[in-house]
Design an enzyme around this catalytic site. Sequence first.
Site, PDB file in Angstrom:
ATOM      1  N   ARG A   1      26.105  26.282  39.222  1.00 23.30           N
ATOM      2  CA  ARG A   1      25.138  25.298  38.722  1.00 23.30           C
ATOM      3  C   ARG A   1      25.225  25.074  37.219  1.00 23.30           C
ATOM      4  NH1 ARG A   1      23.304  26.809  43.427  1.00 23.30           N
ATOM      5  NH2 ARG A   1      24.261  28.724  42.734  1.00 23.30           N
ATOM      6  N   THR A   2      25.243  26.171  36.453  1.00 22.86           N
ATOM      7  CA  THR A   2      25.211  26.011  34.995  1.00 22.86           C
ATOM      8  C   THR A   2      26.472  25.285  34.537  1.00 22.86           C
ATOM      9  OG1 THR A   2      23.953  28.052  34.874  1.00 22.86           O
ATOM     10  CG2 THR A   2      24.895  27.259  32.823  1.00 22.86           C
TER      11      THR A   2
ATOM     12  N   LYS B   1      44.097  38.859  27.143  1.00 23.02           N
ATOM     13  CA  LYS B   1      45.077  39.638  26.368  1.00 23.02           C
ATOM     14  C   LYS B   1      44.389  40.550  25.371  1.00 23.02           C
ATOM     15  CE  LYS B   1      48.262  35.681  26.313  1.00 23.02           C
ATOM     16  NZ  LYS B   1      48.803  34.663  25.408  1.00 23.02           N
TER      17      LYS B   1
ATOM     18  N   ARG C   1      29.359  31.202  28.531  1.00 22.96           N
ATOM     19  CA  ARG C   1      28.787  32.279  29.362  1.00 22.96           C
ATOM     20  C   ARG C   1      29.755  33.450  29.281  1.00 22.96           C
ATOM     21  NH1 ARG C   1      26.496  31.789  35.433  1.00 22.96           N
ATOM     22  NH2 ARG C   1      24.791  30.972  34.181  1.00 22.96           N
TER      23      ARG C   1
ATOM     24  N   HIS D   1      19.165  33.731  29.253  1.00 22.81           N
ATOM     25  CA  HIS D   1      19.689  32.479  29.817  1.00 22.81           C
ATOM     26  C   HIS D   1      18.703  31.359  29.442  1.00 22.81           C
ATOM     27  CE1 HIS D   1      21.847  29.832  32.338  1.00 22.81           C
ATOM     28  NE2 HIS D   1      21.745  30.416  33.506  1.00 22.81           N
TER      29      HIS D   1
HETATM   30  C1  NCD Z   1      21.516  32.612  37.306  1.00 22.04           C
HETATM   31  C2  NCD Z   1      22.420  33.344  36.337  1.00 22.04           C
HETATM   32  O1  NCD Z   1      23.605  33.050  36.234  1.00 22.04           O
HETATM   33  O2  NCD Z   1      21.892  34.216  35.670  1.00 22.04           O
HETATM   34  N1  NCD Z   1      22.120  31.493  37.874  1.00 22.04           N
HETATM   35  C3  NCD Z   1      22.100  30.291  37.204  1.00 22.04           C
HETATM   36  O3  NCD Z   1      22.566  30.172  36.111  1.00 22.04           O
HETATM   37  N2  NCD Z   1      21.507  29.269  37.823  1.00 22.04           N
HETATM   38  C4  NCD Z   1      20.919  33.504  38.328  1.00 22.04           C
HETATM   39  C5  NCD Z   1      21.800  34.430  39.107  1.00 22.04           C
HETATM   40  O4  NCD Z   1      23.021  34.444  38.968  1.00 22.04           O
HETATM   41  O5  NCD Z   1      21.226  35.172  39.908  1.00 22.04           O
END
Ligand code: NCD
Length: 305
Positions: free
Chosen positions: A56-57, A85, A106, A134
């Site tokens: 999703r993100t 590396k 991320r 997040h």
């Molecule tokens: C969350 C995450 O990555 O922390 N997901 C997201 O970004 N929608 C929640 C999860 O992974 O459980």
Amino acid sequence: MLPFDSLISAQQLTPEIVANVISVTDAMAQNIEQSGRIDLLDDKVVSLLFFEPSSRTMMSFQSAAQRLKAGMVFAQSAAGTSLEKGESIEDTIRMVEAYSDIIVMRHAMPGSAEIAANTSKVPFINAGDGGNEHPTQALIDVYTIHKHKGRLDNLNVVFGYDSLQSRSIHSLSRLLAQYPNNRFTFTGPKELNPRDEVLTDLRALGVECEIRSEVELGDGFDIAYVNRLQQERFADQALFDKNRRKYRLTRDKVEGSNCLILDPLPRIDEIDTDVDSLPNALYFKQASYGVPLRMALLAMLLGKA
Ligand code: NCD
């Protein structure tokens, strides 16, 4: 405009900033409906670095950048990049900032977002740094609550079931703590309760916090915010195996209550699929707000909204 160049933590967000983000997000949602794509960032390039799994993100940032007509530079997983590396985060950022006008990252290491933001000469967005924070998810969550509940204060919220390791729970609880008269209950396996320092911080902000091994949603809860047990963050896999199916929202627990059900997703064991058709099951709608919200953030951090 935002009063910072980089978004690392929900702690940077105030009710005033959130109100601003909500109104720009509404405008972006309208733009999508009316024109599909708009020219706002057609002179910009967005870097999306996803060194930890994401659906999703990652895809909603991609969609947001596409709808704003920005160019994109993309890395999915550290595999295939020089991180594999042994290149440092700092050097990776020094390279990527030369390729783009804003960086979204991320990374599995808590604190990696701060390191990256401190290095980067271009705006930076934390899309999740390990089990830490997040913040863009927290903004989606408050956008959803505001839209469907009409307020962000006076809320009775229950969080489950991995408040220790869920970065989404960390960021949302920190953000909602800024609003008056919110009350939090944390539920789930006792080993996965929030750390004492977290509770102390929330209480210092005036939030009444409680830990309960079980809750009834009919007990006056406005919001149930659930997130899967974070399997990849368990030092002890036996603890995960023991608890993974024990904590779950079922249709009979949700039906008839006015409590809104939110989940950052992916859904694993924490919500039965037969909850999905109930009117208070908001998680898929919540995920769909990710596109206009991330459009708003990209545009605001680039001084275009
Ligand atoms: C969350 C995450 O990555 O922390 N997901 C997201 O970004 N929608 C929640 C999860 O992974 O459980």
